[in-house]
Design a protein around this motif. Sequence first.
Motif, PDB file in Angstrom:
ATOM      1  N   ASP A   3     -39.007 -36.239  10.939  1.00  0.00           N
ATOM      2  CA  ASP A   3     -38.055 -35.922  10.274  1.00  0.00           C
ATOM      3  C   ASP A   3     -37.781 -34.309  10.228  1.00  0.00           C
ATOM      4  O   ASP A   3     -36.568 -33.821  10.246  1.00  0.00           O
ATOM      5  N   ARG A  13     -45.141 -38.763   3.177  1.00  0.00           N
ATOM      6  CA  ARG A  13     -44.769 -39.433   4.441  1.00  0.00           C
ATOM      7  C   ARG A  13     -46.147 -39.173   5.368  1.00  0.00           C
ATOM      8  O   ARG A  13     -47.038 -38.036   5.051  1.00  0.00           O
ATOM      9  N   GLU A  20     -44.014 -39.702  10.808  1.00  0.00           N
ATOM     10  CA  GLU A  20     -42.807 -39.604   9.962  1.00  0.00           C
ATOM     11  C   GLU A  20     -42.355 -38.321   9.503  1.00  0.00           C
ATOM     12  O   GLU A  20     -41.218 -37.922   9.749  1.00  0.00           O
ATOM     13  N   PHE A  21     -43.312 -37.327   9.011  1.00  0.00           N
ATOM     14  CA  PHE A  21     -43.019 -36.190   8.663  1.00  0.00           C
ATOM     15  C   PHE A  21     -42.619 -35.186   9.724  1.00  0.00           C
ATOM     16  O   PHE A  21     -41.587 -34.638   9.779  1.00  0.00           O
TER      17      PHE A  21
END
Length: 194
Positions: A62, A54, A58-59
């Motif tokens: 999340d 990712r 995004e990482f």
Amino acid sequence: MKNLYYCTKKNVYLITKNDDGTLTFTPEAKNAGAMIMQRGGISAFLDHCIEDERDFKEFVEDRELVAKKQKEYREAMRLQSANAEKESVAKAYNEMLSKYGMSIGNIDKSVAIEASVDNLYVLMRYLRSIPWGQWQLPTLSQGYSANQYDCDGKIAVTIILNDGITTEDGKVVKKLQYGAPMGHLSNYTNIGRL
């Protein structure tokens, strides 16, 4: 291609290995050298990094979502545990009252409950579980006064007995507390330790 991430309690860094063997932190970390040395050098530091496909945004999103769900789960478990504890305390109090022909909603002031260590412990735990304004105090086999205190956010209950109770070592104790953290109500004896 997988990215390398280093995560602390508060921050997430994208780690880039440079051709000269150094590491670049994104976003910039002012204490990057200290973080690397804390882990035992570059090689050991890289062992603590997470490989992930990712992208950075995004990482991080999340991880934040997972952290939020974990926090919500812990709070739900804490509430469930607190409710179970409150039910257990009320049940023990009701069982004690029933020995004297009473119940939580039906306190008979003409009936005196023995002022024993066990009964006082049950009573004080129950009083700690409800707001002071809702207290309906039973009659004990000796005169007493009861109060509730806020000790830096922790609720504590005190009882001062007219005659006191005798502990196993023969000491007479008149001032009892339940729920006070260390350093609070220190001139009272913790009923949980008798």
